[in-house]
Design a protein around this motif. Structure first.
Motif, PDB file in Angstrom:
ATOM      1  N   PRO A 128       0.848  -1.283   0.012  1.00 18.72           N
ATOM      2  CA  PRO A 128       0.004   0.048  -0.042  1.00 18.72           C
ATOM      3  C   PRO A 128       0.758   1.053   0.104  1.00 18.72           C
ATOM      4  O   PRO A 128       1.983   1.494   0.757  1.00 18.72           O
ATOM      5  CB  PRO A 128      -1.034  -0.108   1.315  1.00 18.72           C
ATOM      6  N   VAL A 129       0.192   2.511  -0.780  1.00 16.93           N
ATOM      7  CA  VAL A 129       0.739   3.674  -0.629  1.00 16.93           C
ATOM      8  C   VAL A 129       0.046   4.495   0.263  1.00 16.93           C
ATOM      9  O   VAL A 129      -1.199   4.675   0.174  1.00 16.93           O
ATOM     10  CB  VAL A 129       0.932   4.312  -1.988  1.00 16.93           C
ATOM     11  N   VAL A 130       0.596   4.858   1.319  1.00 19.48           N
ATOM     12  CA  VAL A 130       0.200   5.623   2.141  1.00 19.48           C
ATOM     13  C   VAL A 130       0.259   7.161   2.201  1.00 19.48           C
ATOM     14  O   VAL A 130       1.593   7.599   2.084  1.00 19.48           O
ATOM     15  CB  VAL A 130       0.484   5.277   3.705  1.00 19.48           C
ATOM     16  N   LYS A 131      -0.391   8.145   1.820  1.00 20.36           N
ATOM     17  CA  LYS A 131      -0.606   9.463   1.823  1.00 20.36           C
ATOM     18  C   LYS A 131      -0.664  10.191   2.994  1.00 20.36           C
ATOM     19  O   LYS A 131      -1.676  10.030   3.596  1.00 20.36           O
ATOM     20  CB  LYS A 131      -1.300  10.022   0.791  1.00 20.36           C
ATOM     21  N   THR A 132       0.352  10.841   3.750  1.00 24.20           N
ATOM     22  CA  THR A 132       0.238  11.148   5.156  1.00 24.20           C
ATOM     23  C   THR A 132      -0.186  12.616   5.038  1.00 24.20           C
ATOM     24  O   THR A 132      -0.369  13.291   6.170  1.00 24.20           O
ATOM     25  CB  THR A 132       1.468  11.228   5.763  1.00 24.20           C
ATOM     26  N   ALA A 133      -0.084  13.407   3.975  1.00 23.94           N
ATOM     27  CA  ALA A 133      -0.525  14.775   3.915  1.00 23.94           C
ATOM     28  C   ALA A 133      -1.309  15.180   2.501  1.00 23.94           C
ATOM     29  O   ALA A 133      -1.115  14.386   1.528  1.00 23.94           O
ATOM     30  CB  ALA A 133       0.514  15.603   3.783  1.00 23.94           C
ATOM     31  N   LYS A 228      10.285  -8.099   2.309  1.00 24.88           N
ATOM     32  CA  LYS A 228       8.719  -7.547   2.557  1.00 24.88           C
ATOM     33  C   LYS A 228       8.710  -6.045   2.636  1.00 24.88           C
ATOM     34  O   LYS A 228       8.806  -5.464   3.740  1.00 24.88           O
ATOM     35  CB  LYS A 228       8.047  -8.268   3.650  1.00 24.88           C
ATOM     36  N   GLN A 229       8.448  -5.463   1.525  1.00 25.99           N
ATOM     37  CA  GLN A 229       8.278  -3.944   1.479  1.00 25.99           C
ATOM     38  C   GLN A 229       6.683  -3.747   1.940  1.00 25.99           C
ATOM     39  O   GLN A 229       5.999  -4.194   1.294  1.00 25.99           O
ATOM     40  CB  GLN A 229       8.706  -3.459   0.165  1.00 25.99           C
ATOM     41  N   VAL A 230       6.436  -3.507   3.214  1.00 32.37           N
ATOM     42  CA  VAL A 230       5.083  -3.614   3.355  1.00 32.37           C
ATOM     43  C   VAL A 230       4.264  -2.342   3.367  1.00 32.37           C
ATOM     44  O   VAL A 230       2.814  -2.577   3.539  1.00 32.37           O
ATOM     45  CB  VAL A 230       5.105  -3.845   5.043  1.00 32.37           C
ATOM     46  N   ALA A 231       4.779  -1.100   3.044  1.00 32.47           N
ATOM     47  CA  ALA A 231       4.243  -0.072   2.940  1.00 32.47           C
ATOM     48  C   ALA A 231       5.062   0.999   2.100  1.00 32.47           C
ATOM     49  O   ALA A 231       6.333   1.157   2.384  1.00 32.47           O
ATOM     50  CB  ALA A 231       3.584   0.625   3.845  1.00 32.47           C
ATOM     51  N   VAL A 232       4.742   2.016   1.480  1.00 31.28           N
ATOM     52  CA  VAL A 232       5.349   3.136   0.983  1.00 31.28           C
ATOM     53  C   VAL A 232       4.651   4.170   1.795  1.00 31.28           C
ATOM     54  O   VAL A 232       3.449   4.484   1.359  1.00 31.28           O
ATOM     55  CB  VAL A 232       5.317   3.197  -0.239  1.00 31.28           C
ATOM     56  N   VAL A 233       5.515   4.891   2.542  1.00 30.41           N
ATOM     57  CA  VAL A 233       4.800   6.144   3.073  1.00 30.41           C
ATOM     58  C   VAL A 233       5.319   7.429   2.454  1.00 30.41           C
ATOM     59  O   VAL A 233       6.563   7.857   2.478  1.00 30.41           O
ATOM     60  CB  VAL A 233       5.096   6.240   4.659  1.00 30.41           C
ATOM     61  N   GLU A 234       4.354   8.110   1.789  1.00 33.08           N
ATOM     62  CA  GLU A 234       4.573   9.492   1.172  1.00 33.08           C
ATOM     63  C   GLU A 234       4.579  10.762   1.874  1.00 33.08           C
ATOM     64  O   GLU A 234       3.614  10.959   2.628  1.00 33.08           O
ATOM     65  CB  GLU A 234       3.846   9.806  -0.073  1.00 33.08           C
ATOM     66  N   ILE A 235       5.726  11.408   2.183  1.00 31.15           N
ATOM     67  CA  ILE A 235       5.950  12.527   2.942  1.00 31.15           C
ATOM     68  C   ILE A 235       6.570  13.506   2.278  1.00 31.15           C
ATOM     69  O   ILE A 235       7.714  13.683   1.938  1.00 31.15           O
ATOM     70  CB  ILE A 235       6.649  12.190   4.266  1.00 31.15           C
ATOM     71  N   PRO A 236       5.941  14.793   2.191  1.00 28.64           N
ATOM     72  CA  PRO A 236       6.419  15.897   1.751  1.00 28.64           C
ATOM     73  C   PRO A 236       7.366  16.461   2.564  1.00 28.64           C
ATOM     74  O   PRO A 236       7.185  16.338   4.056  1.00 28.64           O
ATOM     75  CB  PRO A 236       5.048  16.996   1.487  1.00 28.64           C
ATOM     76  N   GLU A 237       8.044  17.407   2.080  1.00 28.57           N
ATOM     77  CA  GLU A 237       9.144  17.928   3.053  1.00 28.57           C
ATOM     78  C   GLU A 237       8.885  19.056   3.824  1.00 28.57           C
ATOM     79  O   GLU A 237       9.448  19.300   4.881  1.00 28.57           O
ATOM     80  CB  GLU A 237      10.389  18.142   2.314  1.00 28.57           C
ATOM     81  N   ASP A 238       7.851  19.682   3.445  1.00 29.08           N
ATOM     82  CA  ASP A 238       7.356  21.092   4.504  1.00 29.08           C
ATOM     83  C   ASP A 238       5.919  21.146   4.439  1.00 29.08           C
ATOM     84  O   ASP A 238       5.121  20.265   3.749  1.00 29.08           O
ATOM     85  CB  ASP A 238       8.159  21.963   3.596  1.00 29.08           C
ATOM     86  N   GLN A 239       5.426  22.078   5.074  1.00 27.59           N
ATOM     87  CA  GLN A 239       4.140  22.516   5.225  1.00 27.59           C
ATOM     88  C   GLN A 239       3.426  21.498   5.808  1.00 27.59           C
ATOM     89  O   GLN A 239       2.125  20.796   5.241  1.00 27.59           O
ATOM     90  CB  GLN A 239       3.483  22.864   3.854  1.00 27.59           C
ATOM     91  N   LEU A 240       3.833  20.588   6.664  1.00 31.67           N
ATOM     92  CA  LEU A 240       2.954  19.518   7.330  1.00 31.67           C
ATOM     93  C   LEU A 240       2.373  20.126   8.522  1.00 31.67           C
ATOM     94  O   LEU A 240       3.081  20.620   9.479  1.00 31.67           O
ATOM     95  CB  LEU A 240       3.888  18.291   7.552  1.00 31.67           C
TER      96      LEU A 240
END
Length: 314
Positions: A128-133, A228-240
């Motif tokens: 799964p690709v998890v978008k955090t923002a 086992k790559q269990v997830a991809v967490v996408e994190i922008p570098e700023d404005q969080l």
């Protein structure tokens, strides 16, 4: 910028060519003629092509190492390079989106194109690709892979297929130097086979190693060596916002993993902070989109990746 393949490099231009020590076949009369001009898209494809071509063809690179290939905007220099080239070598699988318009603008009817991924069955998302923002409108940092994940060069077995495709394409475009291309490709393929054995023997000691990465570059490597790559967490570098940070923490906590993997050259304070909060080591895996232009750099970087995986997965 998001944590993508690599950081952008404003100094776009041609890289210096380093001639790797490769075996050369006996010189032929064609050596007295103008060399075949080959342009390659980005670093891994340049490394493979330079290894096969040796010194009998001039090999250039379009996307400077350290520049984001997914979002690359072609320059007038790129158009001129393609306009005067005999051969263009690309990774394929939809990675080089800038190419279609650039090739069209170059108007080179004699250009031979080599798709290094021809015959390789692409993977889609394996985790799964998890978008955090929430992304700002017009600023999506997600790299959609409509034709499947393009990062096939990070699997030494598939890299071997890419080298074979490049060899065959160069022979078709420049048959006078067939012997040299065959000898050089054979030498490089043997090294890739040796690297594959090294990965197999090292990583089978700790099967099913689990990890999370912040860029979906490693599914082929994971599948090949039972990681086992269990997830991809996408994190922008700023404005969080604090909520975004908590979303990232929750995403990582959801999976019982041994490591978080970033990439070399990515300075993201949030990743460092996350790893401390979660008491997990933040390590680097190299996607080889930045680095040296010596053909042997592929093996240097991949062996460093292997050492990282071995240490992490114990």
């Amino acid at each position: 910028m998001a944590t993508g393949c690599t950081q952008s490099n404003p100094n776009q231009g041609k890289t210096s060519e380093e001639s790797p020590q490769v075996q050369e076949a006996a010189s032929t009369p064609s050596a007295q003629l103008a060399k075949t001009k080959v342009v390659t898209t980005f670093l891994p494809i340049y490394l493979f092509t330079k290894a096969v071509a040796g010194n009998v063809a001039d090999v250039e690179i379009l996307v400077p190492p350290g520049t984001e290939v997914h979002e690359y905007q072609a320059t007038p220099e790129n158009v001129r390079a393609i306009a005067t080239a005999n051969v263009l070598v690309k990774n394929g699988l939809g990675l080089e989106e800038f190419l279609e318009g650039t090739v069209k603008n170059a108007q080179n009817s004699k250009l031979a194109e080599i798709d290094a991924s021809k015959g390789i069955k692409p993977l889609n998302e394996i985790s799964p690709v998890v978008k955090t923002a929430k992304e700002e409108k017009g600023h999506s940092h997600d790299h959609a892979h409509a034709q499947g994940n393009p990062h096939v060069w990070l699997d030494p077995v598939l890299a071997k297929q890419q080298v074979i495709n490049i060899r065959d394409g160069l022979i078709a475009a420049d048959p006078a130097n067939k012997a040299t291309y065959e000898v050089n490709a054979t030498t490089y393929i043997k090294e890739l086979e040796s690297l594959d054995r090294e990965f197999q023997q090292t990583l089978q000691k700790n099967p099913s190693c689990t990890f999370i990465t912040f860029h979906d570059a490693f599914p082929y490597l994971a599948k090949r060596y039972n990681l086992k790559q269990v997830a991809v967490v996408e994190i922008p570098e700023d404005q969080l916002s604090p909520t975004d940070v908590q979303n990232a923490i929750n995403a990582v906590k959801q999976y019982k993993v041994k490591a978080l993997f970033s990439e070399p050259g990515v300075d993201n304070k949030l990743l460092t902070s996350l790893s401390k909060d979660l008491k997990l080591n933040l390590r680097t895996l190299d996607s080889l989109e930045n680095g040296e232009t010596d053909s042997q750099y592929y093996f240097t970087a991949m062996k460093a990746n292997l050492q990282t995986l071995e240490t992490t997965c114990k």
